[in-house]
Design a protein around this motif. Structure first.
Motif, mmCIF file in Angstrom:
data_model
loop_
_atom_site.group_PDB
_atom_site.id
_atom_site.type_symbol
_atom_site.label_atom_id
_atom_site.label_comp_id
_atom_site.label_asym_id
_atom_site.label_seq_id
_atom_site.Cartn_x
_atom_site.Cartn_y
_atom_site.Cartn_z
ATOM 1 N N THR B 241 -1.811 91.745 69.636
ATOM 2 C CA THR B 241 -0.499 91.295 69.584
ATOM 3 C C THR B 241 0.201 92.261 68.811
ATOM 4 N N GLY B 242 1.695 92.591 69.035
ATOM 5 C CA GLY B 242 2.359 93.322 68.143
ATOM 6 C C GLY B 242 3.569 93.664 68.972
ATOM 7 N N PRO B 243 4.534 94.580 68.179
ATOM 8 C CA PRO B 243 5.704 94.841 68.840
ATOM 9 C C PRO B 243 5.409 95.555 70.322
ATOM 10 N N ALA B 244 6.474 95.355 71.212
ATOM 11 C CA ALA B 244 6.162 95.955 72.484
ATOM 12 C C ALA B 244 5.903 97.411 72.619
ATOM 13 N N ARG B 245 7.086 97.977 71.906
ATOM 14 C CA ARG B 245 6.785 99.409 72.058
ATOM 15 C C ARG B 245 5.605 99.988 71.392
ATOM 16 N N GLU B 246 5.173 99.531 70.475
ATOM 17 C CA GLU B 246 3.934 99.959 69.771
ATOM 18 C C GLU B 246 2.823 99.889 70.551
ATOM 19 N N VAL B 247 2.514 98.435 70.897
ATOM 20 C CA VAL B 247 1.395 98.048 71.766
ATOM 21 C C VAL B 247 1.231 98.899 73.249
ATOM 22 N N LEU B 248 2.335 98.997 73.800
ATOM 23 C CA LEU B 248 2.448 99.797 75.138
ATOM 24 C C LEU B 248 2.261 101.211 74.986
ATOM 25 N N ALA B 249 2.626 101.798 73.616
ATOM 26 C CA ALA B 249 2.356 103.168 73.368
ATOM 27 C C ALA B 249 1.020 103.441 72.795
ATOM 28 N N ARG B 250 0.755 102.660 71.801
ATOM 29 C CA ARG B 250 -0.440 103.016 71.354
ATOM 30 C C ARG B 250 -1.337 101.838 71.330
ATOM 31 N N PRO B 251 -2.122 101.286 72.393
ATOM 32 C CA PRO B 251 -2.904 100.112 72.207
ATOM 33 C C PRO B 251 -4.111 100.228 71.371
ATOM 34 N N HIS B 252 -4.308 99.271 70.744
ATOM 35 C CA HIS B 252 -5.481 99.260 69.576
ATOM 36 C C HIS B 252 -6.682 98.770 70.490
ATOM 37 N N HIS B 253 -6.675 97.534 71.224
ATOM 38 C CA HIS B 253 -7.666 97.054 71.991
ATOM 39 C C HIS B 253 -7.836 97.669 73.036
ATOM 40 N N PRO B 254 -9.434 97.723 73.297
ATOM 41 C CA PRO B 254 -10.057 98.622 74.485
ATOM 42 C C PRO B 254 -9.472 97.803 75.717
ATOM 43 N N TYR B 255 -9.236 96.450 75.753
ATOM 44 C CA TYR B 255 -8.685 95.997 76.883
ATOM 45 C C TYR B 255 -7.474 96.202 77.331
ATOM 46 N N THR B 256 -6.378 96.253 76.174
ATOM 47 C CA THR B 256 -5.043 96.620 76.468
ATOM 48 C C THR B 256 -4.924 98.215 77.256
ATOM 49 N N ARG B 257 -5.862 99.020 76.438
ATOM 50 C CA ARG B 257 -6.049 100.322 76.902
ATOM 51 C C ARG B 257 -6.384 100.427 78.315
ATOM 52 N N ALA B 258 -7.428 99.534 78.856
ATOM 53 C CA ALA B 258 -7.874 99.553 80.062
ATOM 54 C C ALA B 258 -6.677 99.010 81.167
ATOM 55 N N LEU B 259 -6.140 98.124 80.537
ATOM 56 C CA LEU B 259 -4.999 97.417 81.426
ATOM 57 C C LEU B 259 -4.039 98.481 81.864
#
Lengths: 309, 332
Positions: B241-259
């Protein structure tokens, strides 16, 4: 909407034409000779009288010709006369009110008892009430109508003496209640089951969830949103059933000795009285079609999706 | 995210768990220990695949869970009032303080009622307005959600109007009483892209006007367009979870990255990388990290220990045991 109704009327007319022809065909195909049956085989009819009778009832014409002549008369409101010379219209006029009273009483029972019963079961899905209604309706489906008829007659007519055993001497409603209950029990069970199933199905629909999300009180969700939608199949069934109730009471009218249309048809078949059978059957087809027409119109009012564009 | 202790968020979900009871089987965990906060004027996007528990979460907030589902833990607070503990508060809030926009507008609307009447019902029931007044208000509202010729449209039945128009009707119904919280469950999924754009713009106008929005979607493009804040869900739990721009630009979680890597991109044809495997069986969830069976970085530890949400930067958090190493690898 006008176009929709017009289409339905046209459709009903073509069905009426086909149905009357079929009835005519069936009566025509009955074994035996109605003129011979007139004398009951007791007397010998002179050849000239017999010829005159055959001429009068068009019995020597081909089937299509007989049918055309009959339909020609029908269009002028002439249902013909039976082989004893009595106009079929007089027989109908005499027995129709009796059948109508019986049928409408049964119909009222289906609505007044069947619908609330179905709603009650549907709102208490899976609870004892639901199972009780289910069990009761299965019983009604399982027991043959004449068994219910005779049982009711013996129990309530003879043993308990609550209602007249048979006949219509005491008039409406006293004489009609018992036969109407027996006549309507099947339709009542069907109505209750249909109402219950339809309500349960509707209650799980997305738009019910929407209504709850809109903050509508439970009562309004059920009455304004669930009920109208779930009534659609029930109304369809009821109207078709009404057509049947107004004509198909042959067995019940027999058991309770009620001189209605069903009784006349039964007698007509026994006596090979073709004109009576064809005349009354034609009338019943027309009533049935009229009932269907009414359903279609109600249906269109209830469900905007099926109004013909 | 730091904020004064006195400020109560509009919606605060804490430790929410929802399970489905099954006949002759163990209950199925649909949502587990989910926390989420939404503020006025802000759009929180709950992002996840089908079956990740997004919709169940939305239904739980509105108190619309099916009969076989129940919340087993946690609290849902709207303006500080616990809706789970107080069914009367839940009933009172529905429609008035919080409203929901559904995915399939055709089935969400009553098929035998004119759309204008379905909107007007809000004013009639909640505010006791007369038929004529409610009708006028409904038409005003239809104009506000950009429905052309609202006087005529109000008399239409749901099946007679287009999907985009119907979704606007559903939105009009939801915003009729100016609720502070709007929950939208995949409101644009059934629509084509141009219509989708119009609906998203409408939601943006509503949040700018001060409504709090919880927007559920599986569509990363939609999330990128509307989200202020993102909650990534997987198999019933929050992954990141986090601010949209940051999560989408620099995902922390491997799942988010994979997504993110699984989304086809026009500038990188053929570069789409689908995530191998499928969602874990909700009746037989892994003991450790829920994503471990599909995670390229998983170790033995990952399959044994369930990670907690952990914060690397202020305002952001991810549930991953190897989060520091992952960031380290990424930095190189």
């Amino acid at each position: 909407m006008t176009r929709y109704i017009l289409l339905r009327v046209l459709l009903a007319l073509s069905v009426a034409l086909g149905a009357t022809f079929l009835i005519f065909l069936v009566v025509f195909a009955l074994p035996g000779d109605p003129i011979q049956a007139l004398t009951g085989g007791q007397h010998v009819m002179s050849a000239s009288v017999e010829a005159a009778l055959r001429e009068r009832y068009h019995l020597d014409d081909s089937l299509p010709l007989q049918y055309l002549k009959y339909m020609g008369g029908l269009l002028q409101g002439d249902l013909g006369e039976d082989f004893t010379g009595r106009p079929v219209s007089a027989i109908i006029a005499e027995s129709w009110p009796t059948t109508a009273k019986l049928g409408l009483t049964a119909f009222a029972l289906e609505i007044v008892v069947g619908i609330p019963l179905g709603l009650w079961a549907g709102l208490r899905k899976g609870r004892p009430v639901d199972y009780a209604v289910l069990g009761g309706t299965i019983l009604a489906f399982a027991v043959p109508i004449f068994v219910i008829g005779y049982t009711a007659q013996i129990l309530f007519g003879i043993n308990l003496g609550w209602f007249p055993v048979a006949g219509t001497e005491e008039g409406w409603p006293t004489s009609y209640i018992l036969p109407a209950v027996v006549l309507g029990i099947l339709g009542l069970a069907t109505t209750a089951r249909l109402m219950r199933t339809s309500l349960v199905e509707t209650l799980s629909a997305d738009f019910i969830r929407t209504a709850i999300a809109k903050g509508m009180p439970r009562r309004r969700v059920i009455v304004n949103h669930a009920m109208r939608n779930s009534l659609i199949p029930v109304v369809t069934y009821l109207a078709i059933d009404l057509g049947g109730l107004l004509g198909g009471a042959v067995i019940i009218e027999g058991i309770f000795n009620i001189p209605g249309l069903g009784f006349q048809i039964f007698e007509g078949i026994k006596q090979q009285n073709g004109p009576v059978v064809v005349g009354i059957s034609t009338l019943l087809v027309l009533i049935f079609l009229a009932a269907n027409l009414v359903v279609d119109v109600i249906y269109g009012v209830l469900d905007p999706r099926i109004r013909y564009e | 995210m730091t904020m004064p202790a006195s400020e109560t968020p509009l919606l605060e979900i804490q430790g929410l768990s929802v399970e489905f009871r099954a006949r002759r089987a163990a209950p199925v965990q649909a949502v587990q220990d989910l926390s989420l906060t939404a503020r006025a004027g802000e759009c929180v996007v709950v992002l996840g695949e089908s079956g990740s528990g997004k919709s169940v979460t939305a239904k739980a907030v509105m108190g619309l869970l099916e009969g076989n589902a129940r919340t087993t833990a946690g609290s849902i607070r709207l303006d500080g009032a616990d809706l789970l503990a107080d069914p009367a508060a839940m009933r009172a809030a529905r429609g008035r303080d919080m409203a929901m926009v559904f995915q399939d507008s055709l089935s969400a609307l009553n098929p035998v009622q004119r759309v204008g009447d379905q909107i007007a019902e809000m004013f009639r029931v909640h505010q006791g307005l007369s038929k004529a007044e409610a009708r006028t208000r409904a038409i005003e509202l239809m104009r506000q959600v950009a429905i052309p010729d609202p006087e005529r449209r109000a008399r239409s039945y749901p099946h007679q109007i287009s999907g985009g128009m119907r979704q606007r009707i559903v939105i009009a119904m939801a915003i009729a009483l100016k609720p502070r919280l709007l929950i939208a469950d995949e409101p644009t999924t059934a629509l084509d892209v141009t219509v989708q754009k119009g609906i998203l713009d409408l939601f943006r106008v509503l949040t700018e006007a001060g409504a709090g929005l919880v927007f559920i979607t599986h569509d990363i493009g939609v999330a990128a367009e509307i989200a202020d804040h993102i909650v990534v869900m997987y198999a019933g739990s929050v992954m990141e979870t986090g601010p949209a721009r940051e999560v989408l630009a620099r995902p922390h979680h491997p799942y988010t990255r994979a997504l993110l890597a699984s989304v086809p991109r026009i500038e990188r044809p053929g570069a789409r990388t689908p995530i191998p495997g499928g969602l874990p069986d909700p009746a037989d969830r892994p003991a450790g990290c829920l994503f471990a069976p599909r995670c390229p970085l998983a170790t033995a530890d990952c399959t044994a220990t369930r990670p907690e949400l952990e914060s690397l930067e202020p305002g952001r958090a991810a549930a991953c045991l190897r989060i520091t190493e992952v960031q380290h690898v990424l930095a190189q």
